[in-house]
Design an enzyme around this catalytic site. Structure first.
Site, PDB file in Angstrom:
ATOM      1  N   GLY A 248       0.849  -1.194   0.000  1.00 39.30           N
ATOM      2  CA  GLY A 248       0.000   0.000   0.000  1.00 39.30           C
ATOM      3  C   GLY A 248       0.879   1.236   0.000  1.00 39.30           C
ATOM      4  O   GLY A 248       2.045   1.195  -0.410  1.00 39.30           O
ATOM      5  N   SER A 249       0.327   2.321   0.499  1.00 38.63           N
ATOM      6  CA  SER A 249       1.055   3.592   0.447  1.00 38.63           C
ATOM      7  C   SER A 249       2.181   3.623   1.484  1.00 38.63           C
ATOM      8  O   SER A 249       2.125   2.928   2.506  1.00 38.63           O
ATOM      9  CB  SER A 249       0.082   4.738   0.712  1.00 38.63           C
ATOM     10  OG  SER A 249      -0.478   4.572   2.001  1.00 38.63           O
ATOM     11  N   THR A 250       3.144   4.462   1.238  1.00 43.82           N
ATOM     12  CA  THR A 250       4.258   4.639   2.185  1.00 43.82           C
ATOM     13  C   THR A 250       3.738   5.174   3.519  1.00 43.82           C
ATOM     14  O   THR A 250       4.196   4.764   4.588  1.00 43.82           O
ATOM     15  CB  THR A 250       5.303   5.589   1.558  1.00 43.82           C
ATOM     16  OG1 THR A 250       5.866   4.900   0.428  1.00 43.82           O
ATOM     17  CG2 THR A 250       6.402   5.954   2.538  1.00 43.82           C
ATOM     18  N   GLY A 253       2.295   2.356   5.302  1.00 45.92           N
ATOM     19  CA  GLY A 253       3.406   1.443   5.602  1.00 45.92           C
ATOM     20  C   GLY A 253       4.133   1.862   6.877  1.00 45.92           C
ATOM     21  O   GLY A 253       4.499   1.026   7.721  1.00 45.92           O
ATOM     22  N   GLU A 271       5.645  -3.276   0.969  1.00 47.51           N
ATOM     23  CA  GLU A 271       5.749  -2.914  -0.456  1.00 47.51           C
ATOM     24  C   GLU A 271       4.962  -1.630  -0.606  1.00 47.51           C
ATOM     25  O   GLU A 271       3.737  -1.650  -0.533  1.00 47.51           O
ATOM     26  CB  GLU A 271       5.117  -3.993  -1.343  1.00 47.51           C
ATOM     27  CG  GLU A 271       5.732  -5.358  -1.234  1.00 47.51           C
ATOM     28  CD  GLU A 271       7.053  -5.460  -1.979  1.00 47.51           C
ATOM     29  OE1 GLU A 271       7.472  -4.470  -2.607  1.00 47.51           O
ATOM     30  OE2 GLU A 271       7.661  -6.529  -1.910  1.00 47.51           O
ATOM     31  N   GLU A 404       3.735  10.775  -5.346  1.00 45.09           N
ATOM     32  CA  GLU A 404       3.128   9.733  -6.169  1.00 45.09           C
ATOM     33  C   GLU A 404       1.713  10.180  -6.552  1.00 45.09           C
ATOM     34  O   GLU A 404       0.868  10.410  -5.683  1.00 45.09           O
ATOM     35  CB  GLU A 404       3.061   8.433  -5.360  1.00 45.09           C
ATOM     36  CG  GLU A 404       2.516   7.282  -6.147  1.00 45.09           C
ATOM     37  CD  GLU A 404       2.435   5.987  -5.335  1.00 45.09           C
ATOM     38  OE1 GLU A 404       2.049   6.037  -4.158  1.00 45.09           O
ATOM     39  OE2 GLU A 404       2.761   4.920  -5.895  1.00 45.09           O
TER      40      GLU A 404
END
Ligand code: NAD
Length: 501
Positions: A248-250, A253, A271, A404
């Site tokens: 998923g998104s940082t 994360g 990831e 992003e």
């Protein structure tokens, strides 16, 4: 059957969709169940803005039940302790059932996510099945180790499954990314609690049903649907979960690491997001580069973690490259996702579409120029469509060059010297992937060594297979999906040292 699906027109697909009874309940302990609260939430299809399903809104209590079921299955050992040949057989059957369920899984994926139906048919469903089959084959082929020791001693280094894995996945490739987690986690004997994104629960629920039909004992694979901040957070904070495998998104994360620290120090594999650069040298084959770049950003509407979203091109070929990209983009048909000719569909929801349009506006406000695209289209459909877009004259400091966007928006900047290209390409918090386009193999080798990305493509883009590891450097995460390397993520090594006479 596949031929049939390929010759179907939009009306035929829509008739099939209209006849579907869509399942929105969670799958816990081998059964479809409602959330204990009885609450549901509505899933709105990005295709037309209409409600497609009512999904169980699981919360902490439901997660507790799912984790308890996963733990009980693990302790009973009716999966973990079976003959590896049997685990292989069941997983191969699971892969076969996914293939046999192609039509339904593809419809659910397209309805939920808005991706073109023929992508779901040709890519998402078969790739998920291939992944499960790939890992199934390891079940009876993985050997443990005997370490070198002095005489009269035996040191075994054995792999043991971790226990209960929480898999939290995003909405852009729900089936494929779930399979990337399930294959390596299940083959070694772990139990899994899968938490799909709230935007894309449908195919996960179906997967769990197929797994049980294939012979996976109840409790080994559970699916808890619901919101990230409710079901996802409860899973990541759970003291009886041994590992969170997250995609998923940082931003989220980072929360996973925090939750692990606040609970039981569970393992975390991440990831996360990307902002992958293409470096295009003056000597590049521009036609090939234009095609690789256009498909690399517009496939799946740009909602791909490793989409090549930044072009850094030698100033002498900028204009020709943009022309080439525009030509290819013009051949990529944007349309209704159930129209078989469609190659770019809808963005996941209205909020995300507005975010993408907001980025385009912010680029323009900071001085970027729209080379083509830039607008919302197909408003009459009620869905969320944005055309293929290139923002030119982008400076590295601009928001559109750093953040992003996760939509069909490519930024273009220029360079004069190789060192400048490399510095610009690596000027990102992300490091998921990168590409270099050049006719000079010396440049190709120098650049591919120096680019900070988990995958670097040379004169191509988005080529991959299950045999190669996939994941990021820097804030794109750590841990790898795919390839044999993914297996050890879900295992612990145990040393058993024996003295004998
Ligand atoms: P997201 O981070 O918003 O959500 C991912 C998952 O986390 C969802 O299941 C969501 O419900 C859950 N979640 C959200 N908040 C949570 C919380 N507080 N606690 C626990 N769980 C929570 O990401 P998204 O919008 O679904 O997906 C897009 C992102 O995923 C992009 O950044 C993309 O780059 C990334 N992605 C990365 C890869 C990769 O392999 N590196 C692959 C696909 C997508």
């Amino acid at each position: 059957m596949t031929d049939n699906l390929h010759s179907r027109d939009r009306a035929a697909w829509e008739a099939r969709v209209a006849a579907l009874a869509i399942e929105g309940r969670s799958f816990i302990d081998g059964r479809l169940v409602d959330a204990r609260s009885g609450l549901n939430f509505e899933r709105i299809s990005p295709i037309n803005g209409r409600v497609v399903a009512s999904i169980a809104r699981c919360e902490g209590h439901d997660v507790d039940v799912a984790v308890a079921s996963a733990r009980a299955a693990y302790e009973r050992g009716d999966w973990r302790r079976t003959d590896p040949k049997e685990r292989k057989r069941v997983l191969l059957r699971f892969a076969e059932l996914i293939r046999a369920d192609l039509e339904l899984l593809a419809m659910l994926e397209t309805l939920d996510v808005g991706k073109p139906i023929l992508n779901s048919v040709n890519v998402d469903v078969p790739f998920a099945a291939d992944c499960i089959a790939y890992y199934a084959e390891f079940a009876d082929k993985l050997y443990d180790e005997v370490a070198p020791t002095a005489g009269n001693e035996l040191a075994l280094v054995r792999r043991e499954p971790l226990g209960v894995i929480g898999a939290i996945v995003p909405w852009n490739y729900p089936l494929i990314i779930s399979a990337w987690k399930l294959g390596p986690a299940l083959l070694g004997g772990n139990s899994v609690v899968l938490k799909p994104a709230e935007q894309s629960s449908l195919s996960a629920i179906r997967l769990a049903q197929l797994a049980v039909e294939a012979g996976l004992p109840p409790g080994v694979l559970n699916v808890v649907t619901g919101y990230g901040e409710e079901a996802g957070k409860a899973l990541a904070l759970h003291n009886d979960v041994d590992m969170i495998s997250f995609t998923g998104s940082t931003e989220v994360g980072k929360l996973m690491l925090r939750y692990a620290g606040e609970s039981n120090l569970k393992r975390v594999a991440l990831e996360c997001g990307g902002k992958s650069p293409h470096v295009v040298m003056a000597d590049a084959d521009l036609e090939a580069a234009a095609s690789g770049i256009a498909w690399g950003i517009y496939y799946n509407q740009g909602e791909t973690c490793h989409a090549g979203s930044r072009v850094i091109v030698h100033e002498s070929v900028r204009e020709a490259l943009i022309e080439g990209i525009e030509k290819v983009a013009a051949t990529i048909t944007l349309g209704h996702p159930f129209e078989p000719s469609t190659q770019m569909g809808a963005l996941i929801d209205q909020g995300h579409m507005n975010r993408v349009l907001g980025y385009i506006a912010s680029g323009i406000a900071e001085g970027a120029k729209v080379a083509f695209g830039g607008r919302q289209v197909m408003q009459d459909s009620g869905g969320y469509y944005v055309e293929a877009t290139v923002l030119d004259a982008v400076q590295p400091s601009m928001k559109v060059a750093q953040e992003e966007i996760f939509g069909p928006v490519l930024t273009v900047s220029t360079f004069r010297e190789e060192a400048e290209a490399l510095a610009k390409a690596n000027d990102s918090i992300y490091g998921l992937a990168a590409a270099v386009w050049t006719a000079d193999m010396n440049v190709a080798h120098r650049m591919s060594n120096a680019l900070r990305g988990g995958t670097v493509w040379v004169n191509t883009y988005d080529r991959s297979s299950l045999a190669t590891p996939f994941g990021g450097f820097k804030q794109s995460g750590f841990g790898r999906d795919r390839s044999p390397h993914a297996i050890d993520k879900y295992m612990d090594f145990k040393t058993i040292w024996t003295a004998y006479k």
